[in-house]
Structures are given as C-alpha cells and as structure tokens.
Design an enzyme around this catalytic site. Structure first.
Site, PDB file in Angstrom:
ATOM      1  N   ASP A  20      -8.389  20.790 -12.466  1.00  0.00           N
ATOM      2  CA  ASP A  20      -8.618  19.337 -13.401  1.00  0.00           C
ATOM      3  C   ASP A  20      -8.568  19.734 -14.292  1.00  0.00           C
ATOM      4  O   ASP A  20      -8.688  20.189 -15.093  1.00  0.00           O
ATOM      5  CB  ASP A  20     -10.087  19.213 -12.765  1.00  0.00           C
ATOM      6  CG  ASP A  20     -10.562  17.832 -13.492  1.00  0.00           C
ATOM      7  OD1 ASP A  20      -9.944  17.426 -14.428  1.00  0.00           O
ATOM      8  OD2 ASP A  20     -11.768  17.299 -12.219  1.00  0.00           O
ATOM      9  N   LYS A  24      -9.492   8.953 -18.437  1.00  0.00           N
ATOM     10  CA  LYS A  24      -9.400   9.505 -19.748  1.00  0.00           C
ATOM     11  C   LYS A  24      -7.714   9.591 -20.378  1.00  0.00           C
ATOM     12  O   LYS A  24      -7.658   8.692 -20.627  1.00  0.00           O
ATOM     13  CB  LYS A  24     -10.011  11.088 -19.204  1.00  0.00           C
ATOM     14  CG  LYS A  24     -10.666  10.778 -17.854  1.00  0.00           C
ATOM     15  CD  LYS A  24     -12.135   9.887 -19.228  1.00  0.00           C
ATOM     16  CE  LYS A  24     -13.567   9.444 -17.535  1.00  0.00           C
ATOM     17  NZ  LYS A  24     -13.188  10.449 -15.744  1.00  0.00           N
ATOM     18  N   ARG A  57       0.608  -1.271  -0.509  1.00  0.00           N
ATOM     19  CA  ARG A  57      -0.502  -0.230   0.120  1.00  0.00           C
ATOM     20  C   ARG A  57       0.931   1.154   0.400  1.00  0.00           C
ATOM     21  O   ARG A  57       0.471   2.105  -1.106  1.00  0.00           O
ATOM     22  CB  ARG A  57      -0.795   0.164   0.689  1.00  0.00           C
ATOM     23  CG  ARG A  57      -1.476   0.922   1.049  1.00  0.00           C
ATOM     24  CD  ARG A  57      -2.726   1.629   2.209  1.00  0.00           C
ATOM     25  NE  ARG A  57      -2.644   0.382   3.383  1.00  0.00           N
ATOM     26  CZ  ARG A  57      -2.170   0.385   4.933  1.00  0.00           C
ATOM     27  NH1 ARG A  57      -1.303   1.339   4.899  1.00  0.00           N
ATOM     28  NH2 ARG A  57      -1.977  -0.642   5.377  1.00  0.00           N
ATOM     29  N   TYR A 106     -17.716  19.146 -12.867  1.00  0.00           N
ATOM     30  CA  TYR A 106     -18.074  18.185 -13.344  1.00  0.00           C
ATOM     31  C   TYR A 106     -18.869  16.908 -12.045  1.00  0.00           C
ATOM     32  O   TYR A 106     -18.321  17.638 -11.476  1.00  0.00           O
ATOM     33  CB  TYR A 106     -16.345  16.580 -13.016  1.00  0.00           C
ATOM     34  CG  TYR A 106     -17.150  14.829 -12.939  1.00  0.00           C
ATOM     35  CD1 TYR A 106     -17.914  14.339 -14.230  1.00  0.00           C
ATOM     36  CD2 TYR A 106     -16.519  14.233 -11.734  1.00  0.00           C
ATOM     37  CE1 TYR A 106     -18.523  12.933 -14.260  1.00  0.00           C
ATOM     38  CE2 TYR A 106     -16.839  13.182 -12.204  1.00  0.00           C
ATOM     39  CZ  TYR A 106     -17.436  12.881 -13.098  1.00  0.00           C
ATOM     40  OH  TYR A 106     -17.703  11.229 -12.557  1.00  0.00           O
TER      41      TYR A 106
END
Ligand SMILES: Cc1ncc(COP(=O)(O)O)c(C=O)c1O
Length: 383
Positions: free
Chosen positions: A176, A201, A52, A104
């Site tokens: 963003d 994306k 992790r 968004y």
C-alpha cells in the site's frame, strides 16, 4: 505526441496514457459520461459496449497510473478500500496473509470484521523486522501486505528484503503505497507484485475525490483484476478518473513541495521544547533514516509528533488556525489530526498501544502552502 521510451518521472506523469481525443483532438481526455455505446450491428462496435466494463476516461487513468508505478497494468476502483478488496478476492478460504501490524485502520477492519467470515486468516507483524516476516509465513500463506511508511507512526519496511523473503516462500507481495506516493517510492522496483493506492490522497492531491487503484505486474493477477473489476463493478467513475488524471499531471511538483514542507515542519517540531518526539523518516533521529535514504526519494509530507498528554494533543489540534482539523491526507492543504480518536478509532486500544500509537500523538499531512506560514501556525498553537 509520443512519450520517449526513456522518459523521466514527471514527463511520464503528464503524458503516459494521454492520447489526444480521437474525435476532436482535445488535449485533455474528456469525461466520457455515458452508460453505454451504440453498436453498428450486432457484434460490430468500436471496442466499447457497456461503461462498467469499458470507459475511455478510466482507461486513460489506468494506463497513466500503471506507467507512473512502473507496472504492467492498473485497475481503478471506487475507493482505496475497494481496491484492497479486489486484491483479497484472489484468496480462497483457508488462505493466510501476513500484514504490517500498523496498517491503516480501515484495512484492519476489512480483514478482521469482513474477510475472517470467509475462512481467511491474517497475522499482523512488525514488518520492519525481517525475522518477524519469516516467522509468520506458513504453508498456507499467499500474500504479504505491507505499508511503508506506516500510518501514523511512520515505521519503514525494507522492501527489497521483504520481497526476497516472501518470494522464497512463493508469497505475493502487495504494497500500500498511499503514504509515500510513487514519486517518493516505487515498490515494483524493489520486487513488489502489486501496488495499491487510495488515489484519494497524493495521486489526486486536491481533496476532492475518493478512489483507489491496483497496479500489477504478473499476467495472472492482471487477468483476475480485470475480471473482478467488472464482475463486482466497484469501478472509478469517469469524473473521478478525470480528476485523478488532472492530479497526476502535477504529482512531481506537488511532491517536491510536500517533501520540503514535511522536512521543515519536522525540523521545527524537533526543536520545540513542548514536543517530546517527532516521527519523520527525513530526520537523522528517525531509527530507519538510513533505510529511508536508500528506499525513498524525499521523505513525504506525513509527520507525527508526541506532545506528552492527550490534553496537549487535543489543544494543538484545536488551536491551529491555518491547518484544518480533518481526516485524510495528501492534499494541497495542510491537515492536522488526532489519530487515536480519528483515523485509528476503529483499532482496539491494546493494538494501538502495541504499535506506539499513543493518545498524545498528533499527525500532520503537510500541504504545499508557504512553509513559513505553517511553522507560524504550529508555533502559536504550541506556545
Ligand atoms: C494507507 C491507506 N490505505 C488505504 C486507505 C483507504 O482509502 P479510501 O479512503 O480511498 O478507501 C487509506 C485511507 O485513508 C489509507 O490511508
């Protein structure tokens, strides 16, 4: 293999953070699919204790993305929303954030439905208007969160101007950059303090992974992001890290075709009698075309267009054959969607109306197919 100090964008995409594997010399970073690492004796190890916290595949991607965005360090998360969540964990109760009003839908949902519970507050403004940013800043404002171009109405914010205002008030600027990609726009060059992406994306680019990243420049932000990535544990998996790394190697060539296809589709749509309006920063008719030319290198693959009625919009979405009706964007294949009913369904209708997101709007994420095939498809759907 040594990356020259003055390496250019596509070279950085391919080589940054990519040392040959120390065990075998493999040119591609392996997928280190392990949960833990064997130690030689207590406290003696190779710098890797638990996956992790440390994973070589994820580290390679993080170095690569930091270089691509021109930042100091990057942290990869399980999704774009997890990356945005990590940034907001820097806030304390009572803090305030100014946000692009056309953000968004999932970001709006996180802020309004989850984070307001922790006494954080948010003001949504049209950040394309510098005076609106200035007016929204209060003594307790800690962050300005910008999306440019916005999804789906493709409104732009002047990044240099917004950073100047925010920094004058000691406010951090977060951009963003999912919609543009770092090939088209690098917000840190304009003064942004952090850049966030849904790597789902353009960065991954092949519609086969969900992920997110935060790129930072300030030491205290970097320290916090490293801490919270491990503390909350919303890390990007080794396999997804490897997929995104493979994606960034072709980012520059993919974006060149996305930009071209976006421009050609927008021009075709603008000339079609059934289309009332086309929103694309590369068109001279876009109200911020001059800003787009200053701030962006190419205008991206996202286009929105208005066909007059909801019925006509649904009909176009149904009649396309090559384009796929789907949420998401930034993949090699062209997607079409109806934002009001799909990506932005969680945004209340009155807010959708305020930002110009009408029921007659259709969005396209232009892929990298032959543009003539895409134009043929749209023509038959519209006709
Ligand atoms: C601009 C933008 N930011 C953030 C996100 C969230 O990313 P993810 O779906 O990877 O959580 C999306 C997803 O569509 C997006 O379009």
């Amino acid at each position: 293999m040594k990356l020259p100090d003055q390496a250019r964008f596509s070279t950085i995409c391919i080589h940054a953070g990519q040392e040959p594997d120390p065990t075998t010399g493999a040119i591609i970073i392996p997928i280190y699919q392990t949960s833990t690492y064997v130690q030689e004796e207590v406290g003696r190890h190779k710098g890797y204790e638990y996956a992790r916290t440390q994973n070589p595949t994820r580290f390679a991607l993080e170095k690569n993305l930091a270089a691509i965005e021109g930042g100091k360090a990057a942290y990869a998360f399980a999704s774009g929303m997890a990356a945005i969540g990590a940034i907001t964990s820097m806030l304390k109760s009572g803090d305030h954030m100014v946000v692009t009003d056309n953000t968004y839908g999932g970001t709006f949902r996180l802020f309004e439905r989850a984070l307001r519970q922790y006494q954080l507050s948010f003001t949504y403004v049209d950040t394309s208007r510098p005076e609106a940013i200035e007016a929204a800043i209060r003594p307790e404002t800690k962050m300005l969160f910008i999306e440019t171009p916005t999804n789906p109405v493709l409104r732009l914010t002047d990044l240099a101007g917004a950073c100047e205002i925010a920094h004058r008030h000691d406010v951090r600027v977060i951009v963003d950059n999912t919609f543009a990609s770092p090939c088209v726009q690098r917000p840190i060059e304009f003064g942004a303090d952090m850049v966030v992406h849904s790597t789902t994306k353009y960065l991954n680019g092949h519609s086969d992974s969900i992920g997110g990243v935060v790129v930072a420049v300030r030491d205290e932000d970097i320290e916090w992001l490293k801490f919270i990535q491990n503390a909350e544990g919303a890390i990007l998996s080794p396999f997804d890290s490897w997929l995104v790394l493979r994606g960034t190697k072709t980012l520059a060539v993919r974006m060149a075709q996305h930009n071209l296809n976006g421009q050609l589709l927008a021009e075709f749509l603008e000339g079609h009698p059934k289309v009332k309006q086309v929103l694309y920063p590369g068109l001279p008719s876009h109200p911020q075309h001059e800003l787009a030319k200053r701030q962006m290198r190419g205008f991206g693959g996202m286009i929105a267009f208005d066909v007059g009625t909801k019925e006509a919009a649904y009909s176009v979405c149904k009649r396309v054959r090559l384009m796929a009706l789907a949420e998401s964007l930034g993949g090699v294949e062209t997607l079409i969607s109806h934002p009001a009913a799909m990506t932005h369904a969680s945004v209340p209708p009155e807010r959708r109306a305020a930002i110009g997101l009408t029921d007659s709007l259709v969005r396209i994420s232009a892929g990298i197919e032959d543009p003539a095939d895409l134009i043929d498809d749209l023509r038959q759907a519209l006709d």
